[in-house]
Write a protein that holds these residues in place. Structure first.
Motif, PDB file in Angstrom:
ATOM      1  N   ALA A 104       0.825  -1.198   0.000  1.00  0.00           N
ATOM      2  CA  ALA A 104       0.000   0.000   0.000  1.00  0.00           C
ATOM      3  C   ALA A 104       0.865   1.256   0.000  1.00  0.00           C
ATOM      4  CB  ALA A 104      -0.927  -0.008   1.212  1.00  0.00           C
ATOM      5  N   ALA A 105       1.927   1.251   0.783  1.00  0.00           N
ATOM      6  CA  ALA A 105       2.837   2.399   0.813  1.00  0.00           C
ATOM      7  C   ALA A 105       3.466   2.618  -0.558  1.00  0.00           C
ATOM      8  CB  ALA A 105       3.921   2.188   1.868  1.00  0.00           C
ATOM      9  N   ALA A 106       3.810   1.527  -1.244  1.00  0.00           N
ATOM     10  CA  ALA A 106       4.373   1.630  -2.587  1.00  0.00           C
ATOM     11  C   ALA A 106       3.350   2.201  -3.553  1.00  0.00           C
ATOM     12  CB  ALA A 106       4.838   0.262  -3.067  1.00  0.00           C
ATOM     13  N   ASP A 107       2.105   1.727  -3.467  1.00  0.00           N
ATOM     14  CA  ASP A 107       1.060   2.196  -4.388  1.00  0.00           C
ATOM     15  C   ASP A 107       0.823   3.695  -4.254  1.00  0.00           C
ATOM     16  OD1 ASP A 107       0.720  -0.353  -5.336  1.00  0.00           O
ATOM     17  OD2 ASP A 107      -1.063  -0.787  -4.131  1.00  0.00           O
ATOM     18  N   ILE A 108       0.657   4.168  -3.015  1.00  0.00           N
ATOM     19  CA  ILE A 108       0.371   5.590  -2.833  1.00  0.00           C
ATOM     20  C   ILE A 108       1.614   6.429  -3.097  1.00  0.00           C
ATOM     21  CG2 ILE A 108       0.779   5.643  -0.344  1.00  0.00           C
ATOM     22  CD1 ILE A 108      -2.076   7.434  -2.201  1.00  0.00           C
ATOM     23  N   GLY A 109       2.792   5.901  -2.763  1.00  0.00           N
ATOM     24  CA  GLY A 109       4.031   6.618  -3.047  1.00  0.00           C
ATOM     25  C   GLY A 109       4.264   6.782  -4.540  1.00  0.00           C
ATOM     26  N   GLN A 110       4.032   5.725  -5.308  1.00  0.00           N
ATOM     27  CA  GLN A 110       4.190   5.792  -6.762  1.00  0.00           C
ATOM     28  C   GLN A 110       3.196   6.774  -7.365  1.00  0.00           C
ATOM     29  OE1 GLN A 110       3.833   1.653  -7.787  1.00  0.00           O
ATOM     30  NE2 GLN A 110       5.960   1.197  -7.326  1.00  0.00           N
ATOM     31  N   GLN A 111       1.981   6.821  -6.805  1.00  0.00           N
ATOM     32  CA  GLN A 111       0.982   7.762  -7.293  1.00  0.00           C
ATOM     33  C   GLN A 111       1.424   9.205  -7.044  1.00  0.00           C
ATOM     34  OE1 GLN A 111      -1.800   9.887  -8.753  1.00  0.00           O
ATOM     35  NE2 GLN A 111      -1.896   7.674  -9.060  1.00  0.00           N
ATOM     36  N   LEU A 112       1.995   9.457  -5.888  1.00  0.00           N
ATOM     37  CA  LEU A 112       2.440  10.812  -5.574  1.00  0.00           C
ATOM     38  C   LEU A 112       3.649  11.221  -6.422  1.00  0.00           C
ATOM     39  CD1 LEU A 112       2.041  10.671  -1.690  1.00  0.00           C
ATOM     40  CD2 LEU A 112       0.718  12.103  -3.268  1.00  0.00           C
TER      41      LEU A 112
ATOM     42  N   HIS B 124       9.680  -4.208  -0.907  1.00  0.00           N
ATOM     43  CA  HIS B 124       8.946  -3.979  -2.151  1.00  0.00           C
ATOM     44  C   HIS B 124       9.917  -3.520  -3.237  1.00  0.00           C
ATOM     45  CE1 HIS B 124       5.980  -2.473  -4.998  1.00  0.00           C
ATOM     46  NE2 HIS B 124       5.042  -3.061  -4.288  1.00  0.00           N
ATOM     47  N   ALA B 125      10.180  -4.396  -4.211  1.00  0.00           N
ATOM     48  CA  ALA B 125      11.183  -4.108  -5.241  1.00  0.00           C
ATOM     49  C   ALA B 125      10.761  -2.973  -6.154  1.00  0.00           C
ATOM     50  CB  ALA B 125      11.450  -5.371  -6.073  1.00  0.00           C
ATOM     51  N   GLY B 126       9.470  -2.856  -6.429  1.00  0.00           N
ATOM     52  CA  GLY B 126       8.985  -1.766  -7.281  1.00  0.00           C
ATOM     53  C   GLY B 126       9.208  -0.413  -6.646  1.00  0.00           C
ATOM     54  N   ALA B 127       8.963  -0.307  -5.343  1.00  0.00           N
ATOM     55  CA  ALA B 127       9.200   0.951  -4.640  1.00  0.00           C
ATOM     56  C   ALA B 127      10.680   1.299  -4.648  1.00  0.00           C
ATOM     57  CB  ALA B 127       8.688   0.848  -3.205  1.00  0.00           C
ATOM     58  N   ALA B 128      11.534   0.302  -4.487  1.00  0.00           N
ATOM     59  CA  ALA B 128      12.977   0.544  -4.526  1.00  0.00           C
ATOM     60  C   ALA B 128      13.392   1.113  -5.875  1.00  0.00           C
ATOM     61  CB  ALA B 128      13.736  -0.748  -4.229  1.00  0.00           C
ATOM     62  N   TYR B 129      12.764   0.618  -6.957  1.00  0.00           N
ATOM     63  CA  TYR B 129      13.112   1.127  -8.283  1.00  0.00           C
ATOM     64  C   TYR B 129      12.663   2.580  -8.458  1.00  0.00           C
ATOM     65  CZ  TYR B 129      13.765   1.483 -13.282  1.00  0.00           C
ATOM     66  OH  TYR B 129      14.183   1.885 -14.523  1.00  0.00           O
ATOM     67  N   VAL B 130      11.487   2.927  -7.932  1.00  0.00           N
ATOM     68  CA  VAL B 130      11.032   4.317  -8.006  1.00  0.00           C
ATOM     69  C   VAL B 130      11.980   5.220  -7.228  1.00  0.00           C
ATOM     70  CG1 VAL B 130       9.159   5.925  -7.482  1.00  0.00           C
ATOM     71  CG2 VAL B 130       8.624   3.648  -8.334  1.00  0.00           C
TER      72      VAL B 130
END
Length: 298
Positions: free
Chosen positions: A109-117, A142-148
């Protein structure tokens, strides 16, 4: 204090009216989850007042945050928006739910909202607010968040100060976590710096991992390395298989290579119909050389 300062600057009653400072303090108070500030800021986004761009989704998100704290004004505004703009409400509600879950430590969830922001596709861009959410998600694996985070820290002129060390740290974490875009980036960087056979092999290994996840650019690069025999065996059939898979995923350069190969009979049996098909797709997808070859075929 931030909310009171915002009111003073925006009203101009006791302090000289200063809209940028007023809005800045209002956002500061809203980000600290102060419901009256969230409601007031939502009103400004609703109308596009005080130098803000109109953004109903941002207004709805702020009102959802305030209504969660039993703010009656926010709840009333939210109910009206739900009635008049149901599509906007339905678009924002999952984001608010993700924000709520993020507060409990949910990495996804943190990754989803962070990526949106970071992207600003629905809510207003706010990389500074996204940073702690993405960091939380990356620390949760979360690997996706790390990439962002890699992308954010790797921007030389972005809103977040450039930090090459942090960028590379998060890129490595993301790649090791199996994120295809990160694996491709690592492989591409290793390929560009490669000088020895071992360097090319390391590059190919990362690119191949991304290719196995149907990453179009990685598949295209694997095709090139198979053609050249760099970092892996030289194999025209394997190269053509890589190019074909990338082409089917919409990669313009792979489509051009495939069309050229069908036209010239390089690695594939000559087939004018298939050559024209792939070259036309390459042209449509922006390959500048495709039209020249199409003109020759016609």
């Amino acid at each position: 204090a931030a909310y009171e300062l915002a009111q003073l600057y925006l009203s101009g009653e006791k302090l000289p009216r200063d809209v940028p400072s007023g809005v800045s303090y209002l956002k500061m108070a809203a980000e600290k989850n102060y419901a009256p500030a969230q409601y007031a800021l939502g009103r400004l986004y609703q109308t596009g007042a005080e130098s803000l761009n109109q953004n109903l989704a941002q207004a709805a998100f702020l009102w959802m945050q305030a209504a969660e704290q039993k703010d009656a004004d926010a709840q009333a505004a939210l109910d009206l928006l739900h009635s008049e703009e149901p599509e906007t409400y339905d678009q924002v509600q999952p984001l608010h739910a993700a924000w709520q879950r993020a507060q409990t430590g949910d990495a996804t969830a943190a990754a989803d909202i962070g990526q949106q922001l970071v992207s600003g596709s629905v809510l207003e861009k706010n990389p500074e607010q996204a940073l702690p959410l993405l960091t939380q998600a990356a620390q949760g694996g979360h690997a996706g968040a790390a990439y962002v985070l890699y992308e954010v820290y790797n921007q030389p002129d972005g809103p977040i100060p450039h930090d090459a060390v942090k960028a590379m740290h998060y890129l490595a974490q993301s790649a090791q976590g199996g994120y295809a875009a990160a694996q491709y980036s690592v492989g591409q960087q290793l390929y560009q710096a490669a000088q020895t056979a071992e360097d090319f092999q390391a590059a190919f290994n990362w690119l191949a991992q991304a290719a196995r996840q149907n990453h179009p650019e990685a598949l295209y690069m694997c095709g090139i390395l198979h053609m050249q025999g760099q970092g892996t065996e030289k194999s025209i059939p394997l190269a053509m298989a890589d190019f074909k898979q990338a082409a089917e995923l919409g990669h313009a350069n792979a489509q051009y290579v495939l069309g050229q190969s069908y036209w010239r009979g390089i690695g594939l049996k000559k087939n004018k119909t298939l050559a024209k098909k792939w070259l036309e797709l390459a042209r449509q997808n922006g390959n500048p050389q495709a039209q020249e070859l199409l003109d020759q075929i016609k």
